[in-house]
Enzyme design. Structure first.
Site, PDB file in Angstrom:
ATOM      1  N   ARG A 120       0.814  -1.232  -0.065  1.00  0.00           N
ATOM      2  CA  ARG A 120       0.362  -0.151   0.026  1.00  0.00           C
ATOM      3  C   ARG A 120       0.982   1.419   0.524  1.00  0.00           C
ATOM      4  NH1 ARG A 120      -3.381  -0.210   4.969  1.00  0.00           N
ATOM      5  NH2 ARG A 120      -4.853  -1.951   3.369  1.00  0.00           N
ATOM      6  N   PRO A 121       1.056   1.809  -0.759  1.00  0.00           N
ATOM      7  CA  PRO A 121       2.377   3.031  -1.449  1.00  0.00           C
ATOM      8  C   PRO A 121       2.108   3.879  -0.347  1.00  0.00           C
ATOM      9  CG  PRO A 121       0.879   2.707  -2.972  1.00  0.00           C
ATOM     10  CD  PRO A 121      -0.042   1.723  -2.358  1.00  0.00           C
ATOM     11  N   CYS A 122       2.205   3.828   0.667  1.00  0.00           N
ATOM     12  CA  CYS A 122       2.357   5.968   1.194  1.00  0.00           C
ATOM     13  C   CYS A 122       3.740   6.209   1.151  1.00  0.00           C
ATOM     14  CB  CYS A 122       2.565   4.933   3.001  1.00  0.00           C
ATOM     15  SG  CYS A 122       3.090   3.985   3.728  1.00  0.00           S
ATOM     16  N   HIS A 123       4.255   5.088   0.620  1.00  0.00           N
ATOM     17  CA  HIS A 123       6.365   5.740   0.186  1.00  0.00           C
ATOM     18  C   HIS A 123       5.745   7.599  -0.993  1.00  0.00           C
ATOM     19  CE1 HIS A 123       5.445   2.302  -2.192  1.00  0.00           C
ATOM     20  NE2 HIS A 123       6.463   2.912  -3.772  1.00  0.00           N
TER      21      HIS A 123
END
Length: 162
Positions: A129-132
């Site tokens: 889940r691409p919070c980066h």
């Protein structure tokens, strides 16, 4: 039943955790070594085979061969957090969005940026889940449970693979 395994990655060792549901595992967490977001609990069972598909998809991602994930996730978090997390899932591979843009996407007031940041910080599924991909309004790399250096490495990996 809670299960876990670890895997090596270009950003360090990853801890994968999940809940076995019948014959499948719902991924509940991806954590990086050194982060405080997840520790193995005493009653968890090491089960590398249960995470074969997760490991395969993460390996393909790190090799630049996959830009999204098709995995079963366990559901947790508040309604607000889940709204923010769905918005994270919509950030295209190799791009970024600001905290303010995420607030706007979920229909929250611009003043909700801190709450959005808190929800992003509570994301238990790093990388998948691409919070980066969320950055500061000025383009700076701000906050990441795995450390800003790893955030930068993930963004560089995605840009190089495009």
């Amino acid at each position: 039943m809670s299960v876990y395994t670890t895997m090596a990655s270009p950003v360090g060792e990853l801890l994968l955790a999940g809940e076995r549901r019948g014959g499948e595992v719902e991924l509940t967490a991806v954590s990086m070594a050194g982060s405080k977001s997840l520790l193995v609990e005493g009653d968890w069972i090491a089960d590398p085979e249960a995470f074969a598909e997760v490991v395969a998809q993460l390996t393909a991602y790190f090799a630049g061969e996959r830009d999204s994930f098709d995995l079963r996730f366990g559901s947790r978090g508040t309604d607000f957090q889940r709204r923010v997390w769905r918005a994270l899932d919509e950030i295209p591979y190799g791009t970024t969005a600001t905290y303010g843009e995420i607030a706007k996407r979920i229909g929250a007031a611009r003043t909700a940026v801190r709450a959005v940041g808190s929800a992003i910080g509570a994301n238990p599924l790093l990388i998948v889940r691409p919070c980066h991909r969320v950055i500061g309004a000025d383009g700076s790399l701000t906050g990441y449970a795995g450390g800003v250096e790893r955030k930068q490495r993930l963004l560089e990996l995605e840009r190089a693979a495009r």
